[in-house]
Design an enzyme around this catalytic site. Structure first.
Site, PDB file in Angstrom:
ATOM      1  N   TRP A 151      77.890  48.774  48.238  1.00  0.00           N
ATOM      2  CA  TRP A 151      77.115  47.604  47.818  1.00  0.00           C
ATOM      3  C   TRP A 151      77.735  46.974  46.569  1.00  0.00           C
ATOM      4  CZ3 TRP A 151      74.025  45.907  43.704  1.00  0.00           C
ATOM      5  CH2 TRP A 151      73.887  46.794  42.636  1.00  0.00           C
TER       6      TRP A 151
ATOM      7  N   SER B 244      51.751  48.591  34.143  1.00  0.00           N
ATOM      8  CA  SER B 244      51.022  48.302  32.908  1.00  0.00           C
ATOM      9  C   SER B 244      49.648  47.713  33.179  1.00  0.00           C
ATOM     10  CB  SER B 244      51.818  47.320  32.041  1.00  0.00           C
ATOM     11  OG  SER B 244      53.079  47.852  31.760  1.00  0.00           O
TER      12      SER B 244
ATOM     13  N   GLU C  37      70.833  43.215  36.931  1.00  0.00           N
ATOM     14  CA  GLU C  37      70.195  43.298  38.253  1.00  0.00           C
ATOM     15  C   GLU C  37      69.288  44.525  38.368  1.00  0.00           C
ATOM     16  OE1 GLU C  37      69.903  41.461  40.900  1.00  0.00           O
ATOM     17  OE2 GLU C  37      69.168  42.944  42.327  1.00  0.00           O
TER      18      GLU C  37
ATOM     19  N   HIS D 221      74.315  45.088  36.059  1.00  0.00           N
ATOM     20  CA  HIS D 221      73.415  45.842  35.206  1.00  0.00           C
ATOM     21  C   HIS D 221      72.097  45.120  34.952  1.00  0.00           C
ATOM     22  CE1 HIS D 221      72.272  49.478  33.432  1.00  0.00           C
ATOM     23  NE2 HIS D 221      71.622  48.752  32.563  1.00  0.00           N
TER      24      HIS D 221
ATOM     25  N   SER E 122      68.461  31.528  46.833  1.00  0.00           N
ATOM     26  CA  SER E 122      67.038  31.808  47.002  1.00  0.00           C
ATOM     27  C   SER E 122      66.454  32.404  45.723  1.00  0.00           C
ATOM     28  CB  SER E 122      66.857  32.769  48.178  1.00  0.00           C
ATOM     29  OG  SER E 122      65.570  33.327  48.158  1.00  0.00           O
ATOM     30  N   SER E 123      67.172  33.379  45.141  1.00  0.00           N
ATOM     31  CA  SER E 123      66.661  34.024  43.929  1.00  0.00           C
ATOM     32  C   SER E 123      66.573  33.043  42.772  1.00  0.00           C
ATOM     33  CB  SER E 123      67.575  35.169  43.513  1.00  0.00           C
ATOM     34  OG  SER E 123      67.480  36.205  44.419  1.00  0.00           O
TER      35      SER E 123
ATOM     36  N   TYR F  79      67.629  45.905  36.088  1.00  0.00           N
ATOM     37  CA  TYR F  79      66.385  45.630  35.361  1.00  0.00           C
ATOM     38  C   TYR F  79      65.550  44.581  36.059  1.00  0.00           C
ATOM     39  CZ  TYR F  79      68.237  48.771  32.005  1.00  0.00           C
ATOM     40  OH  TYR F  79      68.736  49.905  31.439  1.00  0.00           O
TER      41      TYR F  79
ATOM     42  N   ARG G 151      80.167  60.768  45.788  1.00  0.00           N
ATOM     43  CA  ARG G 151      79.292  59.939  46.607  1.00  0.00           C
ATOM     44  C   ARG G 151      80.112  59.226  47.680  1.00  0.00           C
ATOM     45  NH1 ARG G 151      77.985  54.679  42.797  1.00  0.00           N
ATOM     46  NH2 ARG G 151      76.699  54.120  44.576  1.00  0.00           N
TER      47      ARG G 151
ATOM     48  N   HIS H 116      72.965  49.688  53.684  1.00  0.00           N
ATOM     49  CA  HIS H 116      71.749  50.291  53.135  1.00  0.00           C
ATOM     50  C   HIS H 116      71.496  49.750  51.725  1.00  0.00           C
ATOM     51  CE1 HIS H 116      68.802  53.186  51.740  1.00  0.00           C
ATOM     52  NE2 HIS H 116      69.637  53.593  50.792  1.00  0.00           N
TER      53      HIS H 116
ATOM     54  N   ASP I 284      48.443  26.717  42.145  1.00  0.00           N
ATOM     55  CA  ASP I 284      49.565  27.090  43.016  1.00  0.00           C
ATOM     56  C   ASP I 284      50.797  27.227  42.134  1.00  0.00           C
ATOM     57  OD1 ASP I 284      51.523  27.277  45.164  1.00  0.00           O
ATOM     58  OD2 ASP I 284      49.966  26.428  46.454  1.00  0.00           O
TER      59      ASP I 284
ATOM     60  N   HIS J  88      79.297  50.514  31.114  1.00  0.00           N
ATOM     61  CA  HIS J  88      79.017  51.950  31.241  1.00  0.00           C
ATOM     62  C   HIS J  88      79.108  52.398  32.706  1.00  0.00           C
ATOM     63  CE1 HIS J  88      74.438  50.989  31.535  1.00  0.00           C
ATOM     64  NE2 HIS J  88      74.951  51.060  32.720  1.00  0.00           N
ATOM     65  N   HIS J  89      79.213  51.424  33.632  1.00  0.00           N
ATOM     66  CA  HIS J  89      79.471  51.784  35.029  1.00  0.00           C
ATOM     67  C   HIS J  89      80.958  52.025  35.256  1.00  0.00           C
ATOM     68  CE1 HIS J  89      75.406  50.579  36.399  1.00  0.00           C
ATOM     69  NE2 HIS J  89      75.488  49.723  35.414  1.00  0.00           N
TER      70      HIS J  89
ATOM     71  N   LYS K 284      57.848  52.159  26.135  1.00  0.00           N
ATOM     72  CA  LYS K 284      56.983  51.826  27.270  1.00  0.00           C
ATOM     73  C   LYS K 284      56.306  53.086  27.825  1.00  0.00           C
ATOM     74  CE  LYS K 284      57.818  48.203  29.799  1.00  0.00           C
ATOM     75  NZ  LYS K 284      57.528  46.909  29.244  1.00  0.00           N
TER      76      LYS K 284
ATOM     77  N   THR L 254      62.708  51.730  26.294  1.00  0.00           N
ATOM     78  CA  THR L 254      62.168  52.350  27.504  1.00  0.00           C
ATOM     79  C   THR L 254      61.212  53.472  27.125  1.00  0.00           C
ATOM     80  OG1 THR L 254      64.316  51.900  28.495  1.00  0.00           O
ATOM     81  CG2 THR L 254      62.799  53.250  29.769  1.00  0.00           C
TER      82      THR L 254
END
Lengths: 381, 519
Positions: free
Chosen positions: B135, B262, B249, B247, B163-164, B251, B444, B70, B99, B296-297, B325, B322
């Protein structure tokens, strides 16, 4: 300024902030609890206060921001015929809403730092317990300054029939073990936390302790429970198939009860030593082996030895083959698989019993038996 | 030069060999929606098992495969490709380019995706099952203790990374080189800005992930011990490397949504975006901070207290840009002339719910409190609040906003609003109770839970089913809009700004063959 002075200063600041609303919505362990349990330790109390302070700051900021937003949503609608203003920048405003949040963050950081320094103060522990995570159970070893070390495994005791819905679930469903950790009240207990296989995490919310158990490394953490009682937690780091089935139960007892309990455990340890020198009949070994199997083998090898994560034991080449090969697997495990080395986990009596059981149950009627001395000799090489 | 206005090739070869940014954008969007449904199916299985205490539908081992797939499918298959699809469709039109800068690379970066996910899905049928370490696939659960499918999984991650990276290089090259005369950096639409910054993040961190999985491969097959203490390595090293990727990622997943919002908020407020410059600086600040907060994870792994303090302070700092924004968006709405078509509904819900996710993020940043929150449902609630109403609502908002431009038809507004309200209610029902579950002590990634968690889990499952089913309505709305509907004008939204609204709807196969003049 010394570290202690700094901490005292931070603690004062924290105290001032803690007089902000400290609303507890519900205590822990209750059905449908909404909030974190306050717990029974000073650290747990300060974590809870910190949690509530930040929550209320967030609620206040949220009310302000969403207030302005909903005001606009209600009063500045095109359907009301409002003509849009065209302003689109203001350096002053931008600076203000950069600086003000920064200041708010500092007021959060002060008590947070103070609490963190408390949590990291491992000095002056009165006793040490080595906590080792296994797939999927915990081992507790009391590191005694004198006398026998007391060590035991703590397994989930909820029966499979409750998990698979054939029996009604009891109140402590999935939060109950065969043998809980016992610690004395009002005592600073240091936990040395490690793991045998993958990473686990030892967590008891009401003791405000969560520490990852990492194979090959030893982490330290501590608690000092202020109240006698039973506190329940669970493994918090995904550790494989039965991650959800390795709970933690801690009994906090009076110092006297603890001393009595420890004495009894040390006697038992001495008794097992005696048992190791004895010879047992097949029936005795089978009876003991069945219980050992249920605690240690069943999760992977199945209730009827039919296999699962592990290979089948019923009719297996190992259980119906040479005793030496069977002892080898039981004692040394199979490296790189979930089959653990039980030589260091089970005493020689239990190992002898469970191997005898596996050779004679599930239709493997080998008729032979393993005595504790055989296990001892095998380990000696 | 030949005919400037030749149309697409006929049949399957159009899609296989296309180098047209609109075709590739379309394929990315359809592919990501397919992955969204697949990842959603896994979520439905998870929520069905958690509907009641006790094991009912699946076995614990399979449950872990579901949570793992998932997460992987939603992050790498649904959200990331959908933003690349939006970038493909919109960036050339927004900057007045004909293009993308590297059209063949563009074709390749899309077409390696479907085989990669086919491989990943096929692991479900392998001996030992699909990857099951979450994940975040922490070693050694994902190496020594993993099923053989981990090798296939590593290969998939390499392809997705490739790809990315190719997609990002293409976006950077396009934005830097192909802007129309007069389109200076500080005139670019914010979607282009946020994507440019995202692309730099991707180029910086995808190779780090590739390094992590390559080390796993070495540990599994070639006897190294990067992540095994027994051989001199360290399992925590994996977490440091993973989160150095992981991390930024998060963002990568959210910044393009910031860009979309925006643009949509000013369009339906009929008022220019407040603080354009500060929005750009805030995005850059968030991107920079995302590189120095990874641990922090990992507050509970046993870092020294100095490390804990550094990562706590750095993480708290993210609240500042943040906040800027959010304040800018709200101020844009203030004294505007607001109307609430589907894109605006999703954008406003984005601001409210993302801010709630931001608040719980701030709480999680506080290291001592995190000792209680870590690895509980509180974390699950937090990141679903930033990812579902954040990234996913951002994508829905974009889809409704630009569907008229893509298809030449207006979508059905009543159905779209229904889709919004069902998603909004379903999503909050599914994820809000998870805050309570986590605080009360539910870890979890568990397939079964203690009885005191039963009621909230049931509510959460009902909300999740509701959210899941509503997405079929979205599919219906899009198909209906592609097939017909009220003709869309070049600029169907009276408050919308930007070059894409100067070309007809549907946008011709080739746009801006001659660059527009930007004043």
């Amino acid at each position: 300024m010394s570290l202690n002075n700094l901490k005292r200063l931070l603690a004062c600041a924290a105290g001032v902030l803690a007089t902000l609303p400290g609303l507890a919505l519900a205590a822990g362990g209750e059905k449908n609890a909404l909030n974190m349990p306050v717990g029974v330790t000073d650290v747990g109390r300060s974590i809870f206060d910190l949690h509530m302070i930040i929550l209320w700051i967030c609620v206040a900021i949220g009310a302000l921001v969403f207030g302005v937003m909903f005001y606009s949503i209600i009063y500045h609608r095109k359907s009301r015929g409002v003509k849009p203003a065209q302003f689109h920048e203001s350096t002053k405003v931008e600076i203000a809403w950069t600086v003000v949040p920064f200041l708010i963050l500092i007021t959060m950081a002060v008590p947070a730092t103070s609490t963190l320094l408390d949590i990291y103060d491992f000095d002056d522990a009165e006793m040490d317990v080595l906590v080792t995570g296994y797939q999927w159970k915990w081992k507790y070893e009391y590191l005694a300054e004198e006398g026998e070390n007391v060590a035991f495994f703590s397994n989930l005791s909820t029966p499979q029939s409750e998990i698979y819905n054939t029996d009604d679930k009891n109140d402590n469903y999935l939060l109950e073990v065969d043998e809980p950790l016992v610690i004395p009240v009002d005592t600073k207990v240091r936990f040395l936390v490690t793991a045998n296989d993958v990473i686990h995490s030892w967590w008891v919310p009401e003791l405000a302790v969560k520490k990852d158990a990492i194979p090959g490394f030893i982490n330290e953490t501590w608690t000092r429970a202020n109240e006698i009682g039973t506190y329940r937690g669970q493994c918090a780091e995904l550790c494989g198939k039965d991650h959800g089935f390795m709970p933690i139960v801690v009994e906090v007892v009076s110092k006297e009860d603890y001393a009595a309990w420890l004495g009894e455990k040390q006697e038992q340890a001495a008794k097992v030593k005696e048992l190791m020198a004895q010879t047992f009949t097949l029936d005795e070994l089978m009876e003991r082996g069945k219980a050992v199997y249920a605690r240690n083998c069943l999760a992977c090898h199945g209730a009827r030895g039919e296999g699962g994560v592990g290979t089948a034991i019923a009719g297996s080449a190992i259980a119906t083959g040479d005793i030496g090969g069977h002892l080898n697997i039981g004692i040394n495990g199979v490296p790189g698989t979930a089959m653990q080395a039980f030589g260091g986990q089970l005493n020689d009596v239990d190992l002898a019993a469970v191997i005898t059981y596996q050779r004679n149950a599930f239709g493997n009627n080998m008729g032979d038996l393993v005595q504790p001395i055989d296990v001892f000799n095998y380990k000696q090489g | 030069m030949g005919d400037h206005h030749h149309g697409p090739a006929k049949g399957l070869s159009r899609w296989l060999f296309t180098t047209n940014h609109k075709d590739i954008g379309t394929m990315y969007l359809w592919f990501s929606f397919a992955m969204f449904l697949l990842g959603g199916t896994f979520a439905m299985i998870i929520r069905a098992e958690l509907f009641q205490p006790g094991m009912q539908l699946v076995e614990p081992a399979f449950f872990n495969q579901m949570t793992t797939l998932h997460g992987l499918v939603m992050v790498f298959g649904a959200i990331m490709p959908s933003f690349v699809g939006l970038a493909n469709w919109l960036i050339p039109m927004m900057i007045g380019a004909p293009d993308m800068a590297l059209p063949r690379l563009n074709n390749w970066s899309f077409w390696i995706l479907p085989p990669a996910f086919l491989l990943l899905a096929s692991t479900l049928f392998m001996e030992g099952g699909a990857p099951a370490a979450g994940w975040t696939f922490y070693a050694p659960l994902s190496t020594t203790y993993a099923a053989p499918s981990v090798t296939i999984f590593i290969f998939c991650i390499h392809i997705l990374g490739l790809s990315s990276i190719m997609g990002s290089i293409n976006i950077i090259a396009t934005v830097m080189n192909m802007r129309a005369p007069g389109m200076s950096y500080m005139k670019m639409p914010l979607f282009v800005w946020t994507w440019l910054i995202t692309a730099f993040l991707l180029v910086a961190v995808m190779p780090v992930l590739a390094g992590a999985v390559t080390m796993m491969l070495m540990d599994v097959h070639f006897g190294t011990s990067f992540f095994s203490a027994a051989g001199g390595g360290d399992p925590v090293l994996f977490q440091h490397i993973f989160w150095f990727f992981g991390h930024p990622e998060v963002y990568i997943i959210i910044l393009p949504a910031f860009g979309v919002v925006s643009q949509i908020i000013p369009a339906f407020s009929r008022k220019p975006l407040f603080g354009y410059d500060s929005m750009v600086y805030a995005t850059a600040a968030i991107a920079f901070l995302s590189f120095i907060v990874w641990a922090h994870h990992m507050y509970t792994v046993g870092m020294p207290v100095a490390g804990e303090l550094f990562f706590m302070y750095a993480t708290m700092l993210i609240a500042v840009p943040t906040g800027v924004k959010v304040f800018n968006w709200v101020t844009t709405m203030f004294r505007g002339s607001l109307s609430f078509e589907a894109p605006m509904l999703f954008a406003v819900a984005f601001i409210i719910l993302f801010t709630i996710g931001g608040f719980s993020g701030l709480m999680l940043a506080i290291a001592p409190a995190d000792f209680q929150y870590h690895d509980t449902y509180f974390v699950v609630a937090h990141f679903h609040y930033v990812l579902v109403p954040g990234a996913i609502f951002g994508i829905f908002a974009s889809a409704y906003f630009w569907l008229p431009k893509w298809t030449g038809h207006m979508y059905d507004e009543t159905l779209a609003k229904t889709h919004f309200w069902l998603s909004f209610i379903g999503m909050n029902l599914a994820f809000f109770p998870m805050h309570f579950l986590g605080l009360a002590g539910m870890p979890r990634r568990i397939p079964d839970y203690a009885l005191q968690f039963a009621d909230f889990n049931m509510v959460s499952s009902i909300g999740a089913f509701m959210f899941g089913v509503s997405q079929l309505l979205f599919l219906f709305i899009v198909v209906k809009c592609v097939r017909g509907g009220e003709k869309a004008t070049a600029k169907p939204w009276d408050g919308a700004e930007g070059l894409e609204w100067t070309v007809p709807s549907p946008a011709p196969y080739h746009t801006f063959s001659t660059p527009p003049e930007v004043k």
